[in-house]
Design a protein around this motif. Sequence first.
Motif, PDB file in Angstrom:
ATOM      1  N   ARG A 190       0.603   4.118  -2.805  1.00 35.21           N
ATOM      2  CA  ARG A 190       0.171   5.488  -2.493  1.00 35.21           C
ATOM      3  C   ARG A 190       1.237   6.521  -2.872  1.00 35.21           C
ATOM      4  O   ARG A 190       0.911   7.625  -3.307  1.00 35.21           O
ATOM      5  CB  ARG A 190      -0.192   5.589  -1.008  1.00 35.21           C
ATOM      6  CG  ARG A 190      -1.472   4.814  -0.734  1.00 35.21           C
ATOM      7  CD  ARG A 190      -1.895   4.861   0.694  1.00 35.21           C
ATOM      8  NE  ARG A 190      -3.047   3.988   0.891  1.00 35.21           N
ATOM      9  CZ  ARG A 190      -3.893   4.117   1.880  1.00 35.21           C
ATOM     10  NH1 ARG A 190      -3.736   5.047   2.782  1.00 35.21           N
ATOM     11  NH2 ARG A 190      -4.911   3.297   1.984  1.00 35.21           N
ATOM     12  N   ARG A 191       2.481   6.124  -2.716  1.00 36.74           N
ATOM     13  CA  ARG A 191       3.564   7.022  -3.146  1.00 36.74           C
ATOM     14  C   ARG A 191       3.483   7.235  -4.663  1.00 36.74           C
ATOM     15  O   ARG A 191       3.638   8.350  -5.153  1.00 36.74           O
ATOM     16  CB  ARG A 191       4.939   6.444  -2.771  1.00 36.74           C
ATOM     17  CG  ARG A 191       5.247   6.550  -1.287  1.00 36.74           C
ATOM     18  CD  ARG A 191       6.710   6.227  -1.035  1.00 36.74           C
ATOM     19  NE  ARG A 191       7.582   7.308  -1.500  1.00 36.74           N
ATOM     20  CZ  ARG A 191       7.913   8.351  -0.743  1.00 36.74           C
ATOM     21  NH1 ARG A 191       7.481   8.446   0.496  1.00 36.74           N
ATOM     22  NH2 ARG A 191       8.686   9.289  -1.220  1.00 36.74           N
ATOM     23  N   CYS A 194       0.824  -1.220   0.000  1.00 37.66           N
ATOM     24  CA  CYS A 194       0.000   0.000   0.000  1.00 37.66           C
ATOM     25  C   CYS A 194       0.854   1.264   0.000  1.00 37.66           C
ATOM     26  O   CYS A 194       0.520   2.256  -0.663  1.00 37.66           O
ATOM     27  CB  CYS A 194      -0.923  -0.009   1.217  1.00 37.66           C
ATOM     28  SG  CYS A 194      -2.138  -1.332   1.149  1.00 37.66           S
ATOM     29  N   LEU A 195       1.954   1.231   0.759  1.00 38.13           N
ATOM     30  CA  LEU A 195       2.830   2.405   0.838  1.00 38.13           C
ATOM     31  C   LEU A 195       3.398   2.754  -0.541  1.00 38.13           C
ATOM     32  O   LEU A 195       3.327   3.911  -0.986  1.00 38.13           O
ATOM     33  CB  LEU A 195       3.964   2.133   1.835  1.00 38.13           C
ATOM     34  CG  LEU A 195       5.018   3.238   1.967  1.00 38.13           C
ATOM     35  CD1 LEU A 195       4.394   4.518   2.509  1.00 38.13           C
ATOM     36  CD2 LEU A 195       6.151   2.780   2.892  1.00 38.13           C
ATOM     37  N   GLN A 229      -7.344  10.822  -5.092  1.00 39.27           N
ATOM     38  CA  GLN A 229      -6.221  11.525  -5.726  1.00 39.27           C
ATOM     39  C   GLN A 229      -6.571  11.949  -7.145  1.00 39.27           C
ATOM     40  O   GLN A 229      -6.187  13.030  -7.584  1.00 39.27           O
ATOM     41  CB  GLN A 229      -4.959  10.636  -5.741  1.00 39.27           C
ATOM     42  CG  GLN A 229      -4.349  10.410  -4.363  1.00 39.27           C
ATOM     43  CD  GLN A 229      -4.150  11.720  -3.605  1.00 39.27           C
ATOM     44  OE1 GLN A 229      -3.639  12.696  -4.130  1.00 39.27           O
ATOM     45  NE2 GLN A 229      -4.584  11.749  -2.349  1.00 39.27           N
ATOM     46  N   LEU A 280       0.662   9.546  -5.592  1.00 41.44           N
ATOM     47  CA  LEU A 280       0.940  10.965  -5.323  1.00 41.44           C
ATOM     48  C   LEU A 280       2.008  11.537  -6.252  1.00 41.44           C
ATOM     49  O   LEU A 280       2.071  12.741  -6.453  1.00 41.44           O
ATOM     50  CB  LEU A 280       1.378  11.153  -3.866  1.00 41.44           C
ATOM     51  CG  LEU A 280       0.253  11.083  -2.835  1.00 41.44           C
ATOM     52  CD1 LEU A 280       0.811  11.075  -1.433  1.00 41.44           C
ATOM     53  CD2 LEU A 280      -0.706  12.267  -2.986  1.00 41.44           C
ATOM     54  N   SER A 281       2.837  10.682  -6.795  1.00 40.02           N
ATOM     55  CA  SER A 281       3.904  11.230  -7.661  1.00 40.02           C
ATOM     56  C   SER A 281       3.580  11.110  -9.147  1.00 40.02           C
ATOM     57  O   SER A 281       3.855  12.033  -9.916  1.00 40.02           O
ATOM     58  CB  SER A 281       5.247  10.566  -7.346  1.00 40.02           C
ATOM     59  OG  SER A 281       5.160   9.167  -7.554  1.00 40.02           O
ATOM     60  N   HIS A 282       3.008  10.003  -9.564  1.00 34.77           N
ATOM     61  CA  HIS A 282       2.690   9.881 -11.000  1.00 34.77           C
ATOM     62  C   HIS A 282       1.394   9.095 -11.185  1.00 34.77           C
ATOM     63  O   HIS A 282       1.395   7.959 -11.657  1.00 34.77           O
ATOM     64  CB  HIS A 282       3.857   9.240 -11.777  1.00 34.77           C
ATOM     65  CG  HIS A 282       4.387   7.976 -11.179  1.00 34.77           C
ATOM     66  ND1 HIS A 282       3.882   6.744 -11.501  1.00 34.77           N
ATOM     67  CD2 HIS A 282       5.360   7.756 -10.273  1.00 34.77           C
ATOM     68  CE1 HIS A 282       4.550   5.804 -10.833  1.00 34.77           C
ATOM     69  NE2 HIS A 282       5.451   6.406 -10.067  1.00 34.77           N
ATOM     70  N   PRO A 283       0.259   9.697 -10.850  1.00 34.19           N
ATOM     71  CA  PRO A 283      -1.026   8.976 -10.900  1.00 34.19           C
ATOM     72  C   PRO A 283      -1.432   8.517 -12.298  1.00 34.19           C
ATOM     73  O   PRO A 283      -2.227   7.599 -12.425  1.00 34.19           O
ATOM     74  CB  PRO A 283      -2.020  10.001 -10.346  1.00 34.19           C
ATOM     75  CG  PRO A 283      -1.368  11.327 -10.503  1.00 34.19           C
ATOM     76  CD  PRO A 283       0.094  11.084 -10.406  1.00 34.19           C
ATOM     77  N   ARG A 284      -0.913   9.125 -13.327  1.00 34.85           N
ATOM     78  CA  ARG A 284      -1.314   8.720 -14.691  1.00 34.85           C
ATOM     79  C   ARG A 284      -0.322   7.747 -15.316  1.00 34.85           C
ATOM     80  O   ARG A 284      -0.453   7.396 -16.476  1.00 34.85           O
ATOM     81  CB  ARG A 284      -1.425   9.954 -15.589  1.00 34.85           C
ATOM     82  CG  ARG A 284      -2.538  10.893 -15.191  1.00 34.85           C
ATOM     83  CD  ARG A 284      -2.534  12.104 -16.106  1.00 34.85           C
ATOM     84  NE  ARG A 284      -3.173  13.244 -15.475  1.00 34.85           N
ATOM     85  CZ  ARG A 284      -3.143  14.468 -15.968  1.00 34.85           C
ATOM     86  NH1 ARG A 284      -2.504  14.702 -17.090  1.00 34.85           N
ATOM     87  NH2 ARG A 284      -3.747  15.456 -15.340  1.00 34.85           N
ATOM     88  N   GLU A 285       0.697   7.397 -14.571  1.00 38.65           N
ATOM     89  CA  GLU A 285       1.704   6.490 -15.134  1.00 38.65           C
ATOM     90  C   GLU A 285       1.827   5.215 -14.304  1.00 38.65           C
ATOM     91  O   GLU A 285       2.927   4.698 -14.140  1.00 38.65           O
ATOM     92  CB  GLU A 285       3.077   7.183 -15.176  1.00 38.65           C
ATOM     93  CG  GLU A 285       3.179   8.348 -16.135  1.00 38.65           C
ATOM     94  CD  GLU A 285       4.551   8.977 -16.083  1.00 38.65           C
ATOM     95  OE1 GLU A 285       5.514   8.349 -16.547  1.00 38.65           O
ATOM     96  OE2 GLU A 285       4.660  10.097 -15.547  1.00 38.65           O
ATOM     97  N   PHE A 311      -8.660  14.911  -6.826  1.00 34.31           N
ATOM     98  CA  PHE A 311      -7.836  16.061  -6.447  1.00 34.31           C
ATOM     99  C   PHE A 311      -7.061  16.578  -7.665  1.00 34.31           C
ATOM    100  O   PHE A 311      -6.956  17.797  -7.873  1.00 34.31           O
ATOM    101  CB  PHE A 311      -6.862  15.666  -5.328  1.00 34.31           C
ATOM    102  CG  PHE A 311      -5.919  16.771  -4.957  1.00 34.31           C
ATOM    103  CD1 PHE A 311      -6.371  17.901  -4.281  1.00 34.31           C
ATOM    104  CD2 PHE A 311      -4.576  16.710  -5.307  1.00 34.31           C
ATOM    105  CE1 PHE A 311      -5.508  18.937  -3.953  1.00 34.31           C
ATOM    106  CE2 PHE A 311      -3.705  17.739  -4.981  1.00 34.31           C
ATOM    107  CZ  PHE A 311      -4.174  18.841  -4.300  1.00 34.31           C
ATOM    108  N   ASP A 312      -6.542  15.667  -8.478  1.00 36.28           N
ATOM    109  CA  ASP A 312      -5.812  16.069  -9.676  1.00 36.28           C
ATOM    110  C   ASP A 312      -6.713  16.827 -10.655  1.00 36.28           C
ATOM    111  O   ASP A 312      -6.256  17.736 -11.358  1.00 36.28           O
ATOM    112  CB  ASP A 312      -5.201  14.849 -10.377  1.00 36.28           C
ATOM    113  CG  ASP A 312      -3.718  14.714 -10.058  1.00 36.28           C
ATOM    114  OD1 ASP A 312      -3.317  15.108  -8.937  1.00 36.28           O
ATOM    115  OD2 ASP A 312      -2.947  14.249 -10.927  1.00 36.28           O
TER     116      ASP A 312
END
Lengths: 228, 157
Positions: A7-8, A3-4, A38, A11-16, A41-42
């Motif tokens: 989630r990282r 999960c960690l 997320q 937060l850093s590259h939600p579309r990739e 939010f984006d």
Amino acid sequence: MNCLEFRRACLSHPRELDTAQRAHDNDCPVCCRFAAEQRAFDGRLAAALAVPAPERLAERVCFRRGLRARRRLRWLASAAVVALAVGASFGVYLSLPAPMPVRAFIAHMKIDPLQQMPPDPAAKVELAQVTDALGLHWQGGVGKLLRAKLCDLDGHQGAHLVVENHGKRATLFVLPGIDVAGAKRLQHEGMSGLVVDTPQGAIAVFCPEAAQLAGLAARLRQAVRWQT
Amino acid sequence: MVAALTDDLFRYAFWLCRDRHLAEDLVQETLLRAWRFMDRLRDQAAVKGWLLTTLRREHARLYERKRLQQVDLDVTTVLDEHSRGPGSDAQVSELRQRLFALPADYREPLAMQVLLGCKVAEIAAVMELTESAVMTRLFRARKQLQESMGVNVVVSG
């Protein structure tokens, strides 16, 4: 994939997201909800970042580009005009006749010792031919003419005359359309010389008496009528 | 191509310098430079990256040249009314203020990713960073923004 890590990645590259991350998105309901939050939010982020662009910005850029090109063209045209003017001035300067050095008279007298030659009975006829060739009108009054000849002095054509002046021989030169550079008073093998620039050309007189030079030169100026 | 990219370039420039007039100047300079080197831009896919790199350099040059006074804007900075845009709701407006206050190191990659659709590798190339450094900045940017709006971002399992 835990999960960690998921989630990282969210937060850093939600579309990739890669295959493992997408699989975790499907398998973990808590992370799936997190990912959905997320993404929402984006979406708000995209709306916030999309500040309105100025109207017709592209057109203004195109206009400015044209303006710059025109300015550059104008500058080039000005530079070309200046270069042409400089080139033309230089050409005119080069085409101007160079002033004749005064030593040319001495040099000529050395190679053409007309002064030492006996009087020519046909001197007046010679003089007429010389003055005709040079476009001059001879009025006389300088002294008795002994010799006359059309000569080449340093590439310039002129009248080379020998006259009798106060019982002694004097050599005279008349060169139409010539400027003379350098010193105007000369000495040569016991002869004194004076070179005078006139608006129409140069005259030079040589005689043994330096005191007579000025008077002789003045009479020569009066004797010649320039026609060119 | 210009018309398609100009608006996005402007938005990116705006979030880079946080000034509309400066952003407009940056876009103009960037595009004029691009026209000068158009023959080198044969690869259409590389155009976006090239433009972004050029704009960043123009921005840096502007500060070098003009020695512009840099003022850190705090969270309470009110955005120019023109930056709000028509139809902006309160949430978007608040988010803009948070973005305004976000450090430039975080704001810039975020704008590239969300606004221009750049991938992490592309951002890393433009910003001359490693991909992991870019991902860290993006992670912190989103986390910081959400936390500043009272959202608790739980990243532990």
